[in-house]
Design a protein around this motif. Sequence first.
Motif, mmCIF file in Angstrom:
data_model
loop_
_atom_site.group_PDB
_atom_site.id
_atom_site.type_symbol
_atom_site.label_atom_id
_atom_site.label_comp_id
_atom_site.label_asym_id
_atom_site.label_seq_id
_atom_site.Cartn_x
_atom_site.Cartn_y
_atom_site.Cartn_z
ATOM 1 N N HIS A 7 91.462 39.774 94.666
ATOM 2 C CA HIS A 7 91.798 41.209 94.641
ATOM 3 C C HIS A 7 90.442 41.668 93.806
ATOM 4 O O HIS A 7 89.629 41.120 93.271
ATOM 5 C CB HIS A 7 92.912 41.542 93.689
ATOM 6 N N GLY A 40 91.702 48.783 102.060
ATOM 7 C CA GLY A 40 92.177 49.991 101.301
ATOM 8 C C GLY A 40 93.023 50.689 101.757
ATOM 9 O O GLY A 40 93.824 50.337 102.655
ATOM 10 N N PRO A 107 87.180 50.874 97.845
ATOM 11 C CA PRO A 107 88.324 50.614 97.612
ATOM 12 C C PRO A 107 88.959 50.764 96.270
ATOM 13 O O PRO A 107 88.132 50.535 95.389
ATOM 14 C CB PRO A 107 88.619 49.301 98.203
ATOM 15 N N SER A 111 92.581 46.237 95.264
ATOM 16 C CA SER A 111 93.082 46.033 96.522
ATOM 17 C C SER A 111 92.954 44.688 97.020
ATOM 18 O O SER A 111 92.200 43.981 96.420
ATOM 19 C CB SER A 111 91.894 46.800 97.176
ATOM 20 N N THR A 112 93.495 44.506 98.054
ATOM 21 C CA THR A 112 93.586 42.987 98.305
ATOM 22 C C THR A 112 92.339 42.586 99.174
ATOM 23 O O THR A 112 91.870 43.598 100.181
ATOM 24 C CB THR A 112 94.772 42.752 99.312
#
Length: 536
Positions: A7, A40, A107, A111-112
Amino acid sequence: MKKIVGHILLGSLTEGLLMRISPEINLEEIKTGKFVSIVGVDHAFFSLITDLTLAVSHPDILLFPPTPQETFLNDILRKKDIYATAQLKPMLMLNKQQQKMPVKTIPAHFSTVYEADSKDVAAIFGNEDDVSKRYFNIGCPLDMNTPVCLDLDKLTERSNGIFGKTGTGKTFLTRLVLAGLIKNDKAVNIIFDMHSEYGLQSRTEGKSQSFVKGLKTLFPGKVAIFSLDPDSTRRRGGMPDVEISLPYQAVQVDDILSLQDELNLHSTALECAYLIAAKYKKDWLQVLLSQGDSLKEFAQELGAHPESIAALFRKLKRIERLPFFKPVAQGAYKDHSVIDQMMEYIAKGTSVIVEFGNFTSTFCYLLVANIITRRIHQEYVDKTEKFLGSQRSEDEPKKLMICIEEAHKFLNPAAARQTIFGIIAREMRKYYVSLLVVDQRPSGIDQEIISQIGTKIVAQLNDEKDIAAVLTGINNAANLRTILASLDTKKQALLLGHAVAMPVVVQTREYDEHFYRAMSTTLTSQQVDVGIKELF
Ligand SMILES: Nc1ncnc2c1ncn2[C@@H]1O[C@H](COP(=O)(O)OP(=O)(O)OP(=O)(O)O)[C@@H](O)[C@H]1O
Ligand SMILES: [Mg+2]
């Protein structure tokens, strides 16, 4: 399901983003150069991992580290207090409609970050199955098994470079790129093949007595071998299509310019050459070389300095030892030559490999490559002007790419200003001619020329100067620097520039039986893969 790697924690557009690596991930799976996507709200940000760090939530933890036996403590710490981070450099964004755009935003927190998958790679780098035949598989991203493609149409729009220190796979990469251009008919090539590695078979390291196929073997109808040393070509089991012989009249003073360094020619000697050429025109070299004891009188007759004439004579005398130079009676020389034959092949779309056989001296390589390239370029200028006049599509010249190894010898700052190769690199293929330069010492190439290079394929480089040279003119080069320094010593390269949507590290496509099969059929390598699986 895409695999989550971490992340986003912090970062900036200019410096890049910091990702916390998920605790479930085996840290050693994450390498610099790895290709990931940050998802995002409206965009996916495709990024490269440029650096890795170990971190702790509180410095006191480091004062009393757990022993390996304290597994419980270890587990607890790993949940919250010790972690690893990766530095990411976003290179490209895709919006929801899969349109590519430069990165202009970032992002949000947390965010992943996912491992990129084959769909992502195809969306960014194109798919070999595309009907335009513009995409050519050059390798796979690190730890992935999905092709990264070069956009061959864009590749042929500029001059290009393949760099890396010795033994990193430059010649293999060059052969791959040329095979792509030839197979998909995207450009005709002239390859100045100093070590006879491109035409017939070529040795590969590792297994003893192991050989790989050359381009003539792979594309017999689309490649011709022009040999300076036909005996050597025949000894290696091939037949040259054309044996090169050159008259002295083919050598112009301009061709000698690029030999200045190699021959240690003083500028006064060069001025003498111009004096002789002013008087004897095309016969200048033959006249000079035929002066034996009469050099002094010859100098007087020209009004030149006798010592300079003597130096020029001594240094150019080496040309007489090259058996493919043949004297022609003075005045009897007509401009019809092996180069016209070469133009005929090129006009038909056949690529030409100029094999040097046993003439592997730099002197010979520079001289012959200059003579041929200067004439071919002139032909292309004429053809282009004819096309601009008539504007008929059948008059449009075929794109020509000229491949030279040891490029810094042709394009060092002094040579680049004066020689034909410098001209071609600078005029940005206004006349449909571009260069494919292969070099292990890019810092030796003129800065301006390097900055004109459209696409760079860079294998491992260690020298700081060389790394700086290939990254000339690139934004945020610092991130790419660490990636370049950490490439494997072989079969890995960083692709960057015009023919790829974003910089990416690839494991080079294997040049083997499987590749030959893909080249010999109209199928792409992926289709061949499927076909092979279906067979068993
Ligand atoms: N794509 C590839 N497929 C198979 N083998 C490869 C590939 N790339 C490199 N190799 C192996 O690495 C060796 C060195 O590659 P190559 O001759 O291309 O290096 P180079 O950079 O041109 O070296 P030099 O500067 O000495 O000319 C080859 O002999 C081959 O064994
Ligand atoms: Mg090589």
